[in-house]
Design a protein around this motif. Sequence first.
Motif, mmCIF file in Angstrom:
data_model
loop_
_atom_site.group_PDB
_atom_site.id
_atom_site.type_symbol
_atom_site.label_atom_id
_atom_site.label_comp_id
_atom_site.label_asym_id
_atom_site.label_seq_id
_atom_site.Cartn_x
_atom_site.Cartn_y
_atom_site.Cartn_z
ATOM 1 N N LYS A 119 0.818 -1.225 0.000
ATOM 2 C CA LYS A 119 0.000 0.000 0.000
ATOM 3 C C LYS A 119 0.842 1.262 0.000
ATOM 4 O O LYS A 119 0.435 2.281 -0.575
ATOM 5 C CB LYS A 119 -0.948 -0.014 1.210
ATOM 6 C CG LYS A 119 -2.109 -0.970 1.048
ATOM 7 C CD LYS A 119 -3.080 -0.842 2.208
ATOM 8 C CE LYS A 119 -4.377 -1.607 1.939
ATOM 9 N NZ LYS A 119 -4.184 -2.999 1.566
ATOM 10 N N GLU A 120 1.989 1.213 0.623
ATOM 11 C CA GLU A 120 2.835 2.403 0.657
ATOM 12 C C GLU A 120 3.441 2.673 -0.723
ATOM 13 O O GLU A 120 3.441 3.807 -1.200
ATOM 14 C CB GLU A 120 3.944 2.210 1.690
ATOM 15 C CG GLU A 120 4.808 3.453 1.908
ATOM 16 C CD GLU A 120 3.996 4.634 2.420
ATOM 17 O OE1 GLU A 120 4.335 5.781 2.034
ATOM 18 O OE2 GLU A 120 3.022 4.439 3.169
ATOM 19 N N ARG A 123 0.528 3.700 -3.231
ATOM 20 C CA ARG A 123 -0.512 4.541 -2.626
ATOM 21 C C ARG A 123 -1.335 5.266 -3.685
ATOM 22 O O ARG A 123 -2.558 5.371 -3.582
ATOM 23 C CB ARG A 123 0.141 5.559 -1.685
ATOM 24 C CG ARG A 123 -0.870 6.491 -0.991
ATOM 25 C CD ARG A 123 -0.180 7.389 0.005
ATOM 26 N NE ARG A 123 0.469 6.599 1.045
ATOM 27 C CZ ARG A 123 -0.179 6.069 2.094
ATOM 28 N NH1 ARG A 123 -1.493 6.229 2.209
ATOM 29 N NH2 ARG A 123 0.478 5.395 2.999
#
Length: 343
Positions: A119-120, A123
């Motif tokens: 997710k990072e 993003r």
Amino acid sequence: MSAIDELLGEIEEKEGIIKENIRNSELQLGVLAVSQHEVLGLHIGSKLLDAALAASAALEEAEHDFDTLEAFLAEHMAMESDLEETLQSIRKLDEETRHLSIRLGAMIYEQCSFSLLDKEAYRVVYDDVETDKKLEADSSASVISRIFGSGKAKVRKIGEEGRFISYADIALKSGSPLDGENASAVLHSLVEKKQQRAVLEDKKTEIQLKIAEDREKARNAENTREQDAERIKGLQKKEEDALVSYGSYLYDKGSEWIDKDTPSEILDALENLLHLHNEEDSVLSEKERLEREAKADDYRAMIESEEGKIMILEKEKERIDREIAEIRKEIEVLRGRIDRLQV
């Protein structure tokens, strides 16, 4: 045209061929003598020899310079062709990279929609997924919401390929793994395409720099190519004339330098020249004979013409004599009348 005129025409044509053959043989003798001048050690015609050597040296230098420039121009044209091929390869790679990026971006979007990727690192993709879900949810709400939601969805759809390409760029830069062999294989292919393009870009830059560096020289070479070629033709003619003059001189002065050590090929050239000059003398003698005959025929024609004039004048004289006789007869008649009047 008379028979003699026809023969003279044939003789003059033959004479021209013989003169050309003599020149070629004198050239051959000159070439042989110059190529072996150190061995022959001739003590005559040194100025003519020096002139022939100088003409040959000037021609050789000009031809070398011309060949060097021609090779340079050929290399320059080859580089321009190579540049065009490189640009075409880059354009092809860019198109292939675009298609792979869109394909990979679509896979990343799908994997993010199932929360399969980091997710990072992704993003931006997760944010777009959430935005699309929200628009989709709005489209099932009120009529006004559906209208606005539908419009935004269409706008996002238009920019979909650009977003997919940006997702692929994230995958390339982040190094974060993807889910599944297919996506990893596409990413690997995309990395290879990028590497290939980088190599081609370096090659393109190198070629462009070389072309730019040589452009002025190539332009000047192109502008002077025809002039240089004409100059070489002039130097070839000058060398040929110098060799012919030297060969002709050596033939004329043969008795002063020919000895038992004279090479056989030079003796053959001299013998051939002797044969040609004898043939030329024979042709010239025949030409002079025919010219004398032609001149005699001209005189005969002139005599015949003058005799014709005499015949015309003699006939005219006969007519005049008859008229004079008639006039005299008339005068006698008139005198007779005068005598009768005086009786």
